[in-house]
Motif scaffolding. Structure first.
Motif, PDB file in Angstrom:
ATOM      1  N   ALA A 173      67.014  11.175  67.355  1.00  0.00           N
ATOM      2  CA  ALA A 173      66.028  10.290  67.173  1.00  0.00           C
ATOM      3  C   ALA A 173      65.055  10.450  65.835  1.00  0.00           C
ATOM      4  N   VAL A 174      64.362  12.175  66.434  1.00  0.00           N
ATOM      5  CA  VAL A 174      63.601  12.618  65.155  1.00  0.00           C
ATOM      6  C   VAL A 174      64.068  12.769  63.702  1.00  0.00           C
TER       7      VAL A 174
ATOM      8  N   LEU B 161      75.813   9.248  64.787  1.00  0.00           N
ATOM      9  CA  LEU B 161      74.899   9.858  65.287  1.00  0.00           C
ATOM     10  C   LEU B 161      74.381  10.959  64.968  1.00  0.00           C
ATOM     11  N   ARG B 162      72.498  10.581  65.559  1.00  0.00           N
ATOM     12  CA  ARG B 162      71.204  11.554  65.235  1.00  0.00           C
ATOM     13  C   ARG B 162      70.754  11.745  66.513  1.00  0.00           C
TER      14      ARG B 162
ATOM     15  N   PHE C 207      71.371   9.658  68.951  1.00  0.00           N
ATOM     16  CA  PHE C 207      70.995   8.140  68.326  1.00  0.00           C
ATOM     17  C   PHE C 207      72.182   7.122  67.097  1.00  0.00           C
TER      18      PHE C 207
ATOM     19  N   TRP D 108      67.169  10.845  57.117  1.00  0.00           N
ATOM     20  CA  TRP D 108      67.720  10.338  56.768  1.00  0.00           C
ATOM     21  C   TRP D 108      68.211   9.554  56.353  1.00  0.00           C
TER      22      TRP D 108
ATOM     23  N   ALA E 151      61.815   4.149  55.195  1.00  0.00           N
ATOM     24  CA  ALA E 151      61.716   3.891  56.515  1.00  0.00           C
ATOM     25  C   ALA E 151      59.907   3.780  55.575  1.00  0.00           C
ATOM     26  N   GLN E 152      59.340   2.610  56.616  1.00  0.00           N
ATOM     27  CA  GLN E 152      57.728   2.093  55.456  1.00  0.00           C
ATOM     28  C   GLN E 152      58.630   0.947  54.770  1.00  0.00           C
TER      29      GLN E 152
ATOM     30  N   LEU F  27      64.016   0.481  59.738  1.00  0.00           N
ATOM     31  CA  LEU F  27      63.186   0.071  60.865  1.00  0.00           C
ATOM     32  C   LEU F  27      63.422   1.233  61.703  1.00  0.00           C
ATOM     33  N   ALA F  28      64.915   1.439  61.344  1.00  0.00           N
ATOM     34  CA  ALA F  28      65.442   3.032  62.597  1.00  0.00           C
ATOM     35  C   ALA F  28      64.824   4.149  62.040  1.00  0.00           C
ATOM     36  N   LYS F  29      64.760   4.019  60.824  1.00  0.00           N
ATOM     37  CA  LYS F  29      64.560   5.457  59.683  1.00  0.00           C
ATOM     38  C   LYS F  29      63.303   5.641  60.724  1.00  0.00           C
ATOM     39  N   GLU F  30      62.260   3.876  60.873  1.00  0.00           N
ATOM     40  CA  GLU F  30      61.107   4.495  61.243  1.00  0.00           C
ATOM     41  C   GLU F  30      60.576   5.137  62.418  1.00  0.00           C
ATOM     42  N   PHE F  31      61.235   3.749  63.221  1.00  0.00           N
ATOM     43  CA  PHE F  31      60.661   3.457  64.702  1.00  0.00           C
ATOM     44  C   PHE F  31      61.799   4.738  65.235  1.00  0.00           C
ATOM     45  N   GLY F  32      62.694   5.479  64.508  1.00  0.00           N
ATOM     46  CA  GLY F  32      63.365   5.910  65.983  1.00  0.00           C
ATOM     47  C   GLY F  32      62.345   7.107  65.840  1.00  0.00           C
ATOM     48  N   PRO F  33      62.100   8.283  64.931  1.00  0.00           N
ATOM     49  CA  PRO F  33      61.129   8.929  65.075  1.00  0.00           C
ATOM     50  C   PRO F  33      60.051   8.402  66.421  1.00  0.00           C
TER      51      PRO F  33
END
Lengths: 247, 247, 247, 247
Positions: free
Chosen positions: A243-244, A240-241, B234, A247, D157-158, B176-182
């Motif tokens: 969105a911003v 759980l984290r 999330f 990680w 990411a990316q 994708l989780a890391k890029e689109f979470g924010p």
């Protein structure tokens, strides 16, 4: 008289513990365990006044005699045939970010005493009640949920104290999930990967926007969702984290 | 006219895909993607007849032209400013347990084409709609959910084909989780660790008791719970298995 | 007089510890730590008689006073400016495969005391000597190596005691690797995934062929290979298992 | 006439591939595979002139016909009963750090074609030679080694393109390790977690000190150490990074 099904929350404070207690109090009488009564007194009052039922018991989770006493109080209060629908281990200790050679031995031992030994003692004390809950055919599979952290899966530099305890707790939860799942108890571990939004963290991450901290009520909701999973669909682990979060 | 928010499900069959479609159809018009129309026709009819809205589009998820066509059909149906509240990737292929030296190249390539390339194409096609959903302030954060398997985290002997595709898909979902979470899109990955209870598996695990197989409706419920998590909380990954499963 | 560079091995017994001590004794004077003198006496004699140099010190690795005493003995023997080229933590305890509700608290606490607290105490005691080894420009980067097990990465049912300690030790080793790598100390963790071929396991796995058990000398060789990696190429973790092992 | 034991290196370039080829050329005739002859011509010449034996074969590792042709050339050169002591897969492709919505489909497909399909094709082509090596009782267990990267275990990411291929390759290596270990072939995966010091990276990390980049010769040495592990002590996975690397 019908047996009672209760929820037990260890490590009640102003954050996750309190939110979890409120959430589960909507369905079950709740038992609040913390070392210091000031950590559960107001919460117990609040739950009791709003139509729920709560009792607090001053307990040192790393001391088996103290936890045994808590179980005795529980049985006196709810009957010796009481079962548990949920037991949630939310205690932690020994958090200190510091160069390893300056890490005091007692801080390290506190992390271990709470997270490893405390997790063990809490589990040995509550699993018989959870198995009793299985026998009593609780509406949802009795659940034993452990609160983890980023440090449960990543042991960063200067975090040896907290990480060591948290990895130990995660191991415990995995072993128990494998042993007690087939017996009907749902054992889960939640990796809380970020800062929780509580009074103490009010000033943290202020520049990161309104959603940069985890909601304790949100965590409680996720624990409830874990609890209500049927026997066919058990989750051992969630992360759980915000969105911003990076990680 | 207000923009529409839809849910898109790729890999609709008699199991998870159909359950997920029914679940999300209670909240959104749903688009059903599968190669063969017989995999979605009855389901679309059922949803439309019970007060929901569903359309099926014959789509080869590993072919970007075919997926582009599906997006065109979606925009024609729901408007060019349509947004997505959820996109669920449930396709898989190339499952074959066999000694590696006898593994046909085309089976291996099917696993990769569906799980890796298909995941990539589906994500590139739906993420603009999900970002549009963020813009449209969907009630719940727009969600991109990938269905994984035991083979997503463990590559067993004789399972090179399926595992390779599934690990690739898990990597995609994490990136994708890391890029689109924010950016407000909630990307998740579910490890389905066990046999799902569908017509095809009716005869499997019969001696293991009534709860030995995962419920597809239960999976759909867990996906819905992921979808309704707020931006502060999330989950990237959950595992799901029957209580009796050995792991 | 030039400073001396030594190797320290904690947890010397008839298996890995002895093989590691012999291997490193070819390059450095070795210090053998074990609680019971009978675990190191013959080995020290053997090393001293074959041209090496070894001393044994009766040490309880989970007791910081006992470990402090060992360091005092080391400094008295090798000079107060002694440095360490290698420190190897091979101790373990609390192994018991048993249903969790019958797991004695003292067994659990032994696992934690040796693997978690012992690892912590040993590391705090030896890292200053290892950093001294960096200063003394040891031929190979000073190395702190921890012996793990299958239970370091998998917490099986009925293995809560051993696994909890071993996960804790792995966390410790990862945190130390990240903190002390940049300071020139090479911290590693070895997952020994199988039965080691020692007198006590002579009768085990007899039907599985001649290569079904790990060679302790082989492990020592791998530790030596870790030790001789240059600063540009540090390995934190290796796994080791017999070719025939199922995993 | 006695059968020959060779080493085959796929993905020969100026870095790891060349160092590995030189290292293994001290023990075996080596076969160098790369698409472009300029990637192996000088190296083959160097090895042949310094007393070793090397041949280069222009090969597209993602094309089974091209790899089949390479095997035909190998058998013509070394005899149809040739065995392999080592096969090292060092190819990679599709590296591009870019926002996902701008990631070209052909880049993604290149990553998959090389790392997933290429790994599959190379393994199917070389495993029969490695099994022949087992039969020929090679001095060290025949070894199939895969070169991984940070992106093999972390999908940032990316980085969807490269990570997807690399996770797929890691899955393949794990499945093969489990299937072929018991048959005597040692399958390993190396996570290269950092920048390798090669002409192309000369200007990188200049401020991070002399040891901030991995040594390709060091990697070759570690591969050799993997190769020489006995059947009782197989390592599936190692990680390798500079001491100063943050991770």
């Amino acid at each position: 008289m019908a047996s009672t099904l209760i929820a037990i929350v260890a490590g009640v404070g102003p954050g996750t513990g309190a939110s979890v207690a409120r959430k589960f109090a909507a369905a079950y009488p709740v038992v609040l365990l913390a070392r210091k009564p000031e950590n559960y007194e107001n919460l117990a009052k609040e739950i009791n006044q709003s139509g729920g039922k709560a009792i607090g018991i001053s307990t040192d989770i790393s001391d088996s005699a103290s936890v045994k006493n808590a179980i005795d109080v529980i049985k006196k209060e709810f009957g010796s045939d009481v079962g548990a629908a949920a037991a949630i281990f939310n205690a932690s200790g020994g958090f200190l970010r510091t160069p390893f050679l300056g890490l005091p031995e007692d801080v390290f031992k506190t992390s271990i005493a709470v997270s490893a030994t405390g997790g063990f003692i809490f589990s040995q004390a509550t699993l018989p009640l959870l198995l009793k809950g299985v026998e009593l055919k609780s509406a949802h599979p009795p659940s034993l949920i452990f609160t983890g952290a980023t440090a449960s899966v990543k042991a960063n530099a200067q975090m040896a104290s907290f990480a060591t305890g948290k990895w130990a707790l995660r191991a415990l939860s995995q072993s128990l999930a494998k042993e007690f799942g087939p017996q009907g108890v749902h054992v889960s571990h939640a990796i809380i990967d970020g800062v929780i939004d509580i009074p103490r963290t009010k000033e943290w991450l202020k520049d990161a926007g309104p959603d940069a901290k985890l909601s304790a009520d949100g965590i409680a909701n996720d624990y409830w969702n874990l609890h209500t999973q049927p026997r066919t669909n058990f989750t051992w682990e969630i992360d759980l984290r915000p969105a911003v979060e990076k990680w």
